[in-house]
Enzyme design. Structure first.
Site, PDB file in Angstrom:
ATOM      1  N   GLY A   1       3.145  -2.964   8.920  1.00  7.62           N
ATOM      2  CA  GLY A   1       2.190  -3.855   9.240  1.00  7.62           C
ATOM      3  C   GLY A   1       1.128  -3.919   7.949  1.00  7.62           C
ATOM      4  O   GLY A   1       1.165  -3.272   7.245  1.00  7.62           O
ATOM      5  N   TYR A   2       0.383  -4.812   8.192  1.00  6.56           N
ATOM      6  CA  TYR A   2      -0.635  -5.195   7.167  1.00  6.56           C
ATOM      7  C   TYR A   2      -2.135  -4.949   7.702  1.00  6.56           C
ATOM      8  O   TYR A   2      -2.476  -5.851   8.524  1.00  6.56           O
ATOM      9  CB  TYR A   2      -0.376  -6.767   6.481  1.00  6.56           C
ATOM     10  CG  TYR A   2       0.826  -6.587   5.847  1.00  6.56           C
ATOM     11  CD1 TYR A   2       1.064  -6.218   4.483  1.00  6.56           C
ATOM     12  CD2 TYR A   2       2.119  -7.087   6.608  1.00  6.56           C
ATOM     13  CE1 TYR A   2       2.391  -6.246   3.729  1.00  6.56           C
ATOM     14  CE2 TYR A   2       3.284  -6.839   5.888  1.00  6.56           C
ATOM     15  CZ  TYR A   2       3.534  -6.591   4.505  1.00  6.56           C
ATOM     16  OH  TYR A   2       4.619  -6.690   3.861  1.00  6.56           O
TER      17      TYR A   2
END
Length: 156
Positions: A28-29
């Protein structure tokens, strides 16, 4: 700390028979702006935090910093990430003197298979396996940070 990478679509699943390793990856970011992405990744039983800068003019090179972190910390950081966690299996395939990392995506990116190769210079040559298709290095839609926001399944 400069990453030089080229990205290609994959035309068949023949690479699976050639793979010497494979790992399931969740990523994820924390930040997905083009000027700097901050990625959290769990690969197998390891966690990683990666910061990448913007690509250069050719789209082949950019700053990259990565640090291994405890998997329990990576799990907690994934909860803080922007919407759209990427789920994929990474296959490692040796071709000539290089290793291709081939990602088969799941979930909203189901049906997408992309191969990446890291190079020592932007002009370095490499052997192309027969399953390697169109180059998409400069197409930002194929960046994982973009796929998390605009999944492949939405393109059709």
């Amino acid at each position: 700390m400069i990453e030089i990478e080229r990205k290609f679509l994959v035309t068949s699943e023949a690479f699976k028979k050639e793979a010497f390793a494979q790992n399931r990856i969740a990523q994820g970011y924390l930040s997905s702006v083009p000027e700097r992405t901050v990625r959290v990744r769990i690969k197998g039983d390891k966690g990683f935090l990666t910061i990448k800068g913007a690509s250069n003019e050719t789209g082949l090179s950019r700053f990259e910093w990565e640090k291994e972190i405890p998997v329990d910390q990576a799990t907690e950081l994934l909860k803080l990430c922007e919407k759209g966690v990427i789920d994929k299996t990474r296959f490692e395939v040796k071709t000539g003197k290089h290793v291709f990392e081939v990602d088969e995506f799941y979930g909203e990116n189901e049906g997408l298979i992309v191969a990446e190769i890291e190079l020592k210079s932007e002009t370095e040559t490499f052997e192309s396996p027969n399953w390697l298709g169109k180059e998409v290095t400069n197409d930002s839609r194929y960046y994982n940070s973009c796929l998390s926001k605009n999944p492949y399944g939405n393109w059709r």
